[in-house]
Design a protein around this motif. Structure first.
Motif, PDB file in Angstrom:
ATOM      1  N   THR A  13      26.115   2.888  12.746  1.00 31.12           N
ATOM      2  CA  THR A  13      27.365   2.981  11.990  1.00 31.12           C
ATOM      3  C   THR A  13      28.012   4.354  12.099  1.00 31.12           C
ATOM      4  N   ILE A  14      27.228   5.401  12.089  1.00 25.46           N
ATOM      5  CA  ILE A  14      27.794   6.752  12.145  1.00 25.46           C
ATOM      6  C   ILE A  14      28.618   6.963  13.408  1.00 25.46           C
ATOM      7  N   ALA A  15      28.353   6.194  14.471  1.00 22.43           N
ATOM      8  CA  ALA A  15      29.062   6.345  15.750  1.00 22.43           C
ATOM      9  C   ALA A  15      30.032   5.205  16.038  1.00 22.43           C
ATOM     10  N   HIS A  16      30.110   4.221  15.148  1.00 21.54           N
ATOM     11  CA  HIS A  16      30.967   3.063  15.403  1.00 21.54           C
ATOM     12  C   HIS A  16      32.439   3.396  15.162  1.00 21.54           C
ATOM     13  N   ARG A  17      33.282   2.945  16.075  1.00 27.53           N
ATOM     14  CA  ARG A  17      34.717   2.994  15.881  1.00 27.53           C
ATOM     15  C   ARG A  17      35.298   1.757  16.569  1.00 27.53           C
ATOM     16  N   GLY A  19      36.322  -0.815  18.803  1.00 31.33           N
ATOM     17  CA  GLY A  19      36.297  -1.040  20.244  1.00 31.33           C
ATOM     18  C   GLY A  19      35.383  -0.145  21.045  1.00 31.33           C
ATOM     19  N   SER A  20      34.676   0.801  20.406  1.00 31.98           N
ATOM     20  CA  SER A  20      33.805   1.686  21.171  1.00 31.98           C
ATOM     21  C   SER A  20      32.758   2.313  20.255  1.00 31.98           C
ATOM     22  N   ILE A  21      31.805   2.984  20.896  1.00 31.78           N
ATOM     23  CA  ILE A  21      30.758   3.696  20.176  1.00 31.78           C
ATOM     24  C   ILE A  21      30.734   5.130  20.685  1.00 31.78           C
ATOM     25  N   ALA A  22      30.757   6.079  19.781  1.00 37.18           N
ATOM     26  CA  ALA A  22      30.800   7.490  20.158  1.00 37.18           C
ATOM     27  C   ALA A  22      29.443   7.947  20.686  1.00 37.18           C
ATOM     28  N   THR A  23      29.484   8.768  21.723  1.00 29.50           N
ATOM     29  CA  THR A  23      28.270   9.406  22.207  1.00 29.50           C
ATOM     30  C   THR A  23      27.865  10.525  21.248  1.00 29.50           C
ATOM     31  N   GLY A  24      26.680  11.084  21.480  1.00 31.22           N
ATOM     32  CA  GLY A  24      26.255  12.202  20.664  1.00 31.22           C
ATOM     33  C   GLY A  24      27.204  13.381  20.778  1.00 31.22           C
ATOM     34  N   ALA A  25      27.674  13.651  21.988  1.00 29.31           N
ATOM     35  CA  ALA A  25      28.612  14.762  22.179  1.00 29.31           C
ATOM     36  C   ALA A  25      29.928  14.502  21.451  1.00 29.31           C
ATOM     37  N   GLU A  26      30.390  13.258  21.474  1.00 25.26           N
ATOM     38  CA  GLU A  26      31.630  12.923  20.757  1.00 25.26           C
ATOM     39  C   GLU A  26      31.437  13.020  19.252  1.00 25.26           C
TER      40      GLU A  26
END
Length: 324
Positions: A13-17, A19-26
């Protein structure tokens, strides 16, 4: 001297947006540079969703966190994780940390709101977790959960509200501490002493541990069935002061004789005492060979039994739980 922190990103969930999933760098880029309390290296980890995190993945994360501190020289580790099973992974990391716990903190964090939701809690939780992992004040505390600016010891933390940003609690214990801010130079304010460190692990943990919720009328054949399916140990979720139905006592005795440990935890809060220390008439499972989980919640008792079985069978598990 700038502190070095490793970020292990497992998405969720912390990386969900949309249509996409954020990488650690993002994820890291959501934090302004002047709010970072450490020099952060990032590793993206392929992992199942938090609600379906496998024991193998949990073990791999715990081992990587330990190695990052003990072998790679990082001052701390931050692990982003889904909130559903965050407490289990946190406790497993705590149990496996060994001497690395004295050198740096292992901090797990997550979010209840997606990254692109209004007032997402992810970036703030991540900034606070990095500040906590970089702070020498947490050395010796082992693994902790950091959400909503609060720090919870892995042994005590539990998910209390899956919908709110104040999702985790240590009750009946106080929070271990809090993060006083996410800016560089700010960090941890300790509010309580951490729980005692667990015994150092020995051998490879066992991943095939069954967790069974007991209920009136439960058939003891369920215990032998999970062992027939390959389980090397069983945790029973009992009631009250670690009570289980009498219909299970014969099966508990049989499994103990087969060197398959049976650990009894409670769905209630309990005191950290052994089964044979409970009042007469309670904890009957202990009289036929069961091991008490002391004050551990059932899911954490399962993690502890995984580690305990690295040292052997029933005798090793009993000794391990006696020292928790």
């Amino acid at each position: 001297m700038t502190r070095r922190v490793l970020l292990l990103a497992t998405k969720d969930t912390i990386a969900h947006r949309h249509g996409s999933i954020a990488t650690g760098a993002e994820l890291l880029a959501t934090i302004p540079a002047d709010r970072l309390a450490a020099d952060v290296a990032v590793e993206d980890v392929l992992a199942e969703p938090g609600w379906d995190m496998s024991p193998g993945t949990m073990l791999a994360l715990a081992r990587r966190a330990r190695a990052a501190i003990a072998e790679d020289g990082f001052d701390g580790v931050v692990l982003t994780h889904g909130i559903d099973t965050l407490e289990e992974t946190a406790y497993l990391a705590d149990l496996l940390a060994g001497p690395a716990a004295a050198r740096g903190a292992i901090v797990l964090t997550g979010a209840t709101r997606s990254l692109d939701e209004l007032s997402s809690d992810g970036p703030r939780n991540l900034a606070a977790a990095i500040a906590a992992a970089a702070d020498p004040a947490l050395a010796g505390a082992g693994a902790v959960a950091c959400l909503n600016d609060e720090l919870h010891a892995a042994r005590w933390v539990t998910l209390a509200d899956a919908a709110g940003v104040a999702a985790f609690s240590s009750a009946p214990h106080p929070p271990l501490g809090r993060v006083t801010g996410g800016k560089a130079g700010e960090g941890v304010e300790l509010l309580a002493a951490p729980p005692p460190r667990p015994p150092d692990p020995h051998g490879d943990p066992e991943t095939d541990i069954a967790l069974i919720k007991t209920y009136p009328g439960i058939d003891g054949a369920l215990l032998t069935a999970v062992v027939d399916a390959g389980a090397r140990g069983v945790v029973l979720e009992g009631t009250g002061l670690c009570n289980v139905p009498a219909s299970l006592l014969a099966a508990i005795s049989d499994l103990t004789e087969w060197d398959i440990p049976v650990v009894v935890a409670s769905r209630c809060r309990t005191r950290p005492v052994a089964l044979d220390a409970l009042p007469l008439g309670t904890g009957m499972a202990g009289q036929v060979g069961a091991i008490g989980a002391r004050d551990l919640a059932p899911a954490k008792a399962r993690a502890a039994l995984m580690v305990a079985l690295g040292g052997g069978g029933v005798a090793a598990a009993r000794d391990y739980f006696d020292r928790l």
